[in-house]
Design a protein around this motif. Structure first.
Motif, PDB file in Angstrom:
ATOM      1  N   ALA A 144       0.847  -1.194   0.000  1.00 14.73           N
ATOM      2  CA  ALA A 144       0.000   0.000   0.000  1.00 14.73           C
ATOM      3  C   ALA A 144       0.882   1.243   0.000  1.00 14.73           C
ATOM      4  O   ALA A 144       2.069   1.194   0.342  1.00 14.73           O
ATOM      5  CB  ALA A 144      -0.921   0.002   1.213  1.00 14.73           C
ATOM      6  N   LEU A 145       0.272   2.362  -0.374  1.00 16.27           N
ATOM      7  CA  LEU A 145       0.946   3.659  -0.386  1.00 16.27           C
ATOM      8  C   LEU A 145       0.321   4.521   0.698  1.00 16.27           C
ATOM      9  O   LEU A 145      -0.902   4.677   0.742  1.00 16.27           O
ATOM     10  CB  LEU A 145       0.784   4.309  -1.762  1.00 16.27           C
ATOM     11  N   HIS A 164       5.956   3.400   0.664  1.00 11.66           N
ATOM     12  CA  HIS A 164       5.322   2.101   0.436  1.00 11.66           C
ATOM     13  C   HIS A 164       5.428   1.265   1.707  1.00 11.66           C
ATOM     14  O   HIS A 164       6.494   1.174   2.317  1.00 11.66           O
ATOM     15  CB  HIS A 164       5.986   1.367  -0.720  1.00 11.66           C
ATOM     16  N   TYR A 166       3.324  -2.375   3.908  1.00 10.72           N
ATOM     17  CA  TYR A 166       2.420  -3.518   3.808  1.00 10.72           C
ATOM     18  C   TYR A 166       1.403  -3.408   4.937  1.00 10.72           C
ATOM     19  O   TYR A 166       1.778  -3.194   6.093  1.00 10.72           O
ATOM     20  CB  TYR A 166       3.181  -4.834   3.912  1.00 10.72           C
ATOM     21  N   GLU A 169      -4.791  -6.920   4.842  1.00 16.85           N
ATOM     22  CA  GLU A 169      -5.735  -6.861   3.720  1.00 16.85           C
ATOM     23  C   GLU A 169      -7.133  -6.453   4.169  1.00 16.85           C
ATOM     24  O   GLU A 169      -7.905  -5.887   3.390  1.00 16.85           O
ATOM     25  CB  GLU A 169      -5.812  -8.218   3.013  1.00 16.85           C
ATOM     26  N   ASN A 172      -7.046  -2.641   4.195  1.00 13.74           N
ATOM     27  CA  ASN A 172      -6.638  -2.004   2.944  1.00 13.74           C
ATOM     28  C   ASN A 172      -7.850  -1.370   2.268  1.00 13.74           C
ATOM     29  O   ASN A 172      -8.845  -2.040   1.994  1.00 13.74           O
ATOM     30  CB  ASN A 172      -5.991  -3.032   2.022  1.00 13.74           C
ATOM     31  N   ALA A 178      -2.815   3.691  -5.084  1.00 17.47           N
ATOM     32  CA  ALA A 178      -1.588   2.915  -4.899  1.00 17.47           C
ATOM     33  C   ALA A 178      -0.466   3.375  -5.822  1.00 17.47           C
ATOM     34  O   ALA A 178       0.676   2.957  -5.653  1.00 17.47           O
ATOM     35  CB  ALA A 178      -1.867   1.430  -5.131  1.00 17.47           C
ATOM     36  N   ASP A 179      -0.774   4.250  -6.779  1.00 17.08           N
ATOM     37  CA  ASP A 179       0.215   4.711  -7.754  1.00 17.08           C
ATOM     38  C   ASP A 179       0.716   6.101  -7.368  1.00 17.08           C
ATOM     39  O   ASP A 179      -0.044   7.074  -7.412  1.00 17.08           O
ATOM     40  CB  ASP A 179      -0.413   4.746  -9.148  1.00 17.08           C
ATOM     41  N   GLN A 197      -3.608   5.860   4.301  1.00 15.77           N
ATOM     42  CA  GLN A 197      -3.730   5.820   2.849  1.00 15.77           C
ATOM     43  C   GLN A 197      -4.480   7.073   2.372  1.00 15.77           C
ATOM     44  O   GLN A 197      -5.246   7.678   3.128  1.00 15.77           O
ATOM     45  CB  GLN A 197      -4.484   4.560   2.417  1.00 15.77           C
TER      46      GLN A 197
END
Length: 264
Positions: A144-145, A164, A166, A169, A172, A178-179, A197
């Motif tokens: 994840a970002l 970045h 982890y 899930e 999340n 995420a980019d 996030q």
């Protein structure tokens, strides 16, 4: 190296957290968005040389066997995830009868590895047979970002503002970006705390009242003029902009920070 040999080397200093890249192993597991599906698997394990009086150490060893059995299901995988497993404590007052060398097996209880799984450990040694079910919590950590530090409303996001990591899930966010290429150069519409996030509705690539370049394209011809955004927009969003020369309001597509394309 055989799993039994690997476990014997690792059993004295093993972490319940492991970095793995995820694919089903030994043709027994397949990943779905909901869970890992596994056929029943039984692995031959070797124990340490404990005496019959070392029941606390044996209980801890069996707990680690359950953890390592589940970690092995992700060992040869290619998907970019990390796996954390934590077995529940085992009653160390129970006498497990010492060594069970060559007779200890572990198998998943049920057909799929879930967040709350169970591993059945069985000793089939003649005269010392026993079976124990060990609950194990399994966490899949996805890339994840997130914000590298606290970010303020109105701040333009830079490369150093992101990192970045982890994350679980289950936490999340599907609406998170995420980019980093989408976020860098964008402006925040609300405060973001370190480690959070950034959702798609938390920023704008072009924000209302921003000065923008209006790029008019027609085949091989491209013309540029100054304009003002009349609403927020992210990449590929269609927004209204005002041409500052003609004062006309037109619609265009956000293609980059401070850039709106108009196709004729």
């Amino acid at each position: 190296m055989l799993f039994t040999q690997w476990l014997q080397h690792a059993s004295l200093a093993v972490s319940a957290t492991a970095t793995r890249r995820a694919r089903a192993v030994h043709r027994t597991c397949a990943f779905t968005p909901l869970r890992w599906l596994c056929l029943p698997v039984t692995l031959l394990l070797l124990t340490l040389n404990f005496s019959a009086n070392a029941t606390p150490q044996e209980a801890e060893f069996l707990r680690r066997v359950a953890e390592q059995y589940l970690l092995a299901q992700f060992q040869n995988s290619e998907q970019d995830i990390r796996v954390e497993v934590k077995a529940d404590p085992i009653d160390d007052r129970r006498d497990f009868g010492g060594r069970c060398e060559g007779y200890l097996t572990a198998a998943l209880k049920g057909e799929s590895i879930r967040r709350n799984s169970q591993v059945r450990i069985t000793c089939s040694k003649p005269g010392n047979a026993y079976s124990i079910t060990v609950p194990v919590t399994v966490k899949l950590l996805m890339p994840a970002l997130v914000a590298s530090h606290n970010l303020s409303k109105g701040q333009v996001i830079g490369t150093n503002d992101l990192k970045h990591v982890y994350i679980d899930e289950n936490t999340n966010l599907s609406s998170a970006v995420a980019d980093p290429n989408i976020l860098v150069g964008s402006r925040l519409k609300r405060d973001v705390k370190a480690g959070e996030q950034i959702r798609t509705n938390s920023f704008c690539v072009v924000c209302k009242n921003d000065k923008v370049n209006i790029v008019a394209r027609s085949h091989a011809l491209s013309l540029k003029t100054s304009g003002q955004a009349l609403e927020d927009g992210n990449i590929n969003d269609t927004i209204r902009v005002k041409n500052l020369k003609s004062q006309k309001v037109i619609t265009g597509v956000v293609s980059a920070p401070a850039t709106v394309d108009v196709v004729f």
